[in-house]
Design a protein around this motif. Structure first.
Motif, PDB file in Angstrom:
ATOM      1  N   VAL A 274       0.984  -1.129  -0.204  1.00 50.24           N
ATOM      2  CA  VAL A 274       0.019  -0.127  -0.101  1.00 50.24           C
ATOM      3  C   VAL A 274       0.821   1.034  -0.034  1.00 50.24           C
ATOM      4  N   ASN A 275       0.792   1.861  -1.121  1.00 52.75           N
ATOM      5  CA  ASN A 275       1.624   3.215  -1.314  1.00 52.75           C
ATOM      6  C   ASN A 275       3.159   2.703  -1.119  1.00 52.75           C
ATOM      7  N   GLY A 276       3.280   1.709  -1.774  1.00 57.97           N
ATOM      8  CA  GLY A 276       4.749   1.047  -1.804  1.00 57.97           C
ATOM      9  C   GLY A 276       5.400   0.473  -0.646  1.00 57.97           C
ATOM     10  N   ILE A 277       4.674   0.207   0.553  1.00 55.36           N
ATOM     11  CA  ILE A 277       4.912  -0.360   1.478  1.00 55.36           C
ATOM     12  C   ILE A 277       3.979  -1.549   1.985  1.00 55.36           C
ATOM     13  N   HIS A 278       4.954  -2.605   2.381  1.00 55.67           N
ATOM     14  CA  HIS A 278       4.117  -3.897   2.665  1.00 55.67           C
ATOM     15  C   HIS A 278       4.424  -3.894   4.144  1.00 55.67           C
ATOM     16  N   LEU A 279       3.226  -4.155   4.983  1.00 56.24           N
ATOM     17  CA  LEU A 279       3.260  -3.955   6.289  1.00 56.24           C
ATOM     18  C   LEU A 279       2.414  -5.005   6.972  1.00 56.24           C
ATOM     19  N   HIS A 280       3.079  -5.473   8.125  1.00 60.12           N
ATOM     20  CA  HIS A 280       2.487  -6.764   8.691  1.00 60.12           C
ATOM     21  C   HIS A 280       1.904  -7.853   8.082  1.00 60.12           C
ATOM     22  N   GLY A 281       2.857  -8.270   7.066  1.00 66.45           N
ATOM     23  CA  GLY A 281       2.535  -9.599   6.244  1.00 66.45           C
ATOM     24  C   GLY A 281       1.380  -9.294   5.175  1.00 66.45           C
ATOM     25  N   GLY A 282       1.029  -8.135   4.877  1.00 64.91           N
ATOM     26  CA  GLY A 282       0.179  -8.171   3.773  1.00 64.91           C
ATOM     27  C   GLY A 282      -0.996  -8.105   3.923  1.00 64.91           C
ATOM     28  N   ASN A 283      -2.133  -8.232   2.967  1.00 66.10           N
ATOM     29  CA  ASN A 283      -3.516  -7.943   2.849  1.00 66.10           C
ATOM     30  C   ASN A 283      -4.316  -8.868   3.991  1.00 66.10           C
ATOM     31  N   GLN A 284      -3.832 -10.085   4.243  1.00 70.92           N
ATOM     32  CA  GLN A 284      -4.395 -10.671   5.155  1.00 70.92           C
ATOM     33  C   GLN A 284      -3.332 -11.546   6.026  1.00 70.92           C
ATOM     34  N   GLY A 285      -2.577 -10.717   6.812  1.00 75.24           N
ATOM     35  CA  GLY A 285      -1.439 -11.298   7.485  1.00 75.24           C
ATOM     36  C   GLY A 285      -1.966 -12.354   8.706  1.00 75.24           C
TER      37      GLY A 285
END
Length: 302
Positions: free
Chosen positions: A82-93
């Motif tokens: 999201v906005n070039g950043i992968h956070l906490h494992g993705g869409n469904q971490g």
């Protein structure tokens, strides 16, 4: 959705199979009254719509990853961003997955162990990963032990995302905080690591000696001090509750949300380690076991 409660004379812990969430953590204040020291919803059915990872096991990689993915063994793996950043494992971490309750023990040292099987290329990560988290209480201590194995080389970084609230006040400014963290991981405007570790001395993040949090707010990865007995300590004189954080991890993200008064201590590897070869390695190989062992120790202060 299933709910498990374990308790001893000092602590009562309520865990959900959804996200391996810590829903409630009850400890006694200085008047002997039980207080829930984590922020959570009253009803398990509320958690699927949660956007703050309240009490959840975060993975397959906690924190931020840059560049839309990473290279491992000369192969590129693309992750959702999201906005070039992968956070906490993705869409469904992992915090949005249903875990399996493997074992519940109500003996002298009660524990609950949960597991999750993450398939090869789930959210773009290589390897079939078997992850477990064990919550154990021993006297006045909560143990959180994350473990994982894989059949293909991958990266992994698991943590618990509980928001601690040690009294009933509508602020954390009065909390006293000590961080045995002489350096922090420098981050850019998008909170992505630059690759540098910078000393905290002389900055607002210098809590090497205990002092009130005041107006300091955090979304800050720190480097823990291997020689210290604990990574962090926080207490409220208004409830008398103190908490020490012990961990075998090299990093700890301290986070204070904007919407409510609480503080997270995310014991983990550094964010974006897969893209910074000089950071502690996050690579897990077949026949190895990843292990993040952290302890949250409660006590009373006067």
């Amino acid at each position: 959705m299933k709910q498990v409660t374990i308790s001893n004379p000092f602590i009562t812990l309520i865990v959900l199979d959804y996200g391996a969430v810590i829903q409630k953590l009850l400890v006694k204040d200085d008047e002997g009254r039980y207080m829930n020291v984590v922020v959570g919803y009253n009803y398990p059915s509320q958690y699927p719509s949660d956007t703050a990872s309240l009490g959840a096991c975060v993975g397959r990689y906690a924190g931020r990853i840059s560049n839309g993915g990473f290279n491992l063994d000369f192969k590129n793996y693309t992750l959702p961003t999201v906005n070039g950043i992968h956070l906490h494992g993705g869409n469904q971490g992992f915090g949005k997955k249903h875990w399996t309750i493997e074992e519940v023990n109500h003996g002298d040292e009660p524990f609950v162990r949960l597991s999750y099987f993450s398939k090869h290329l789930e959210e773009g990560y290589p390897g079939n990963l078997k992850a477990t988290v064990t919550y154990k209480i021993r006297n006045n201590e909560l143990y959180i032990i994350h473990e994982a194995t894989t059949d293909l080389s991958t990266v992994v970084n698991l943590t618990n995302h509980s928001y601690f609230k040690l009294d009933n006040e509508n602020s954390i400014d009065h909390y006293f905080l000590k961080l045995n963290c002489p350096k922090k991981v420098e981050t850019d405007k998008n909170l992505l690591p630059t690759g540098k570790l910078t000393p905290v001395s002389g900055t607002e993040y210098d809590f090497k000696s205990a002092r009130q949090i005041g107006k300091t707010r955090f979304d800050t990865p720190f480097a823990t001090d291997d020689d210290s007995s604990f990574a962090a300590m926080v207490y409220s004189k208004r409830s008398g509750i103190s908490m020490e954080v012990h961990t075998n991890q090299r990093g700890m993200v301290v986070y204070t949300p904007k919407g409510f008064p609480a503080i997270c201590f995310e014991t983990q590897n550094f964010p974006d380690a897969p893209n910074h070869p000089h950071f502690p390695s996050s690579v897990l190989r077949p026949n190895e076991t990843y292990r993040n062992a952290s302890i949250f120790k409660f006590d009373l202060v006067t």
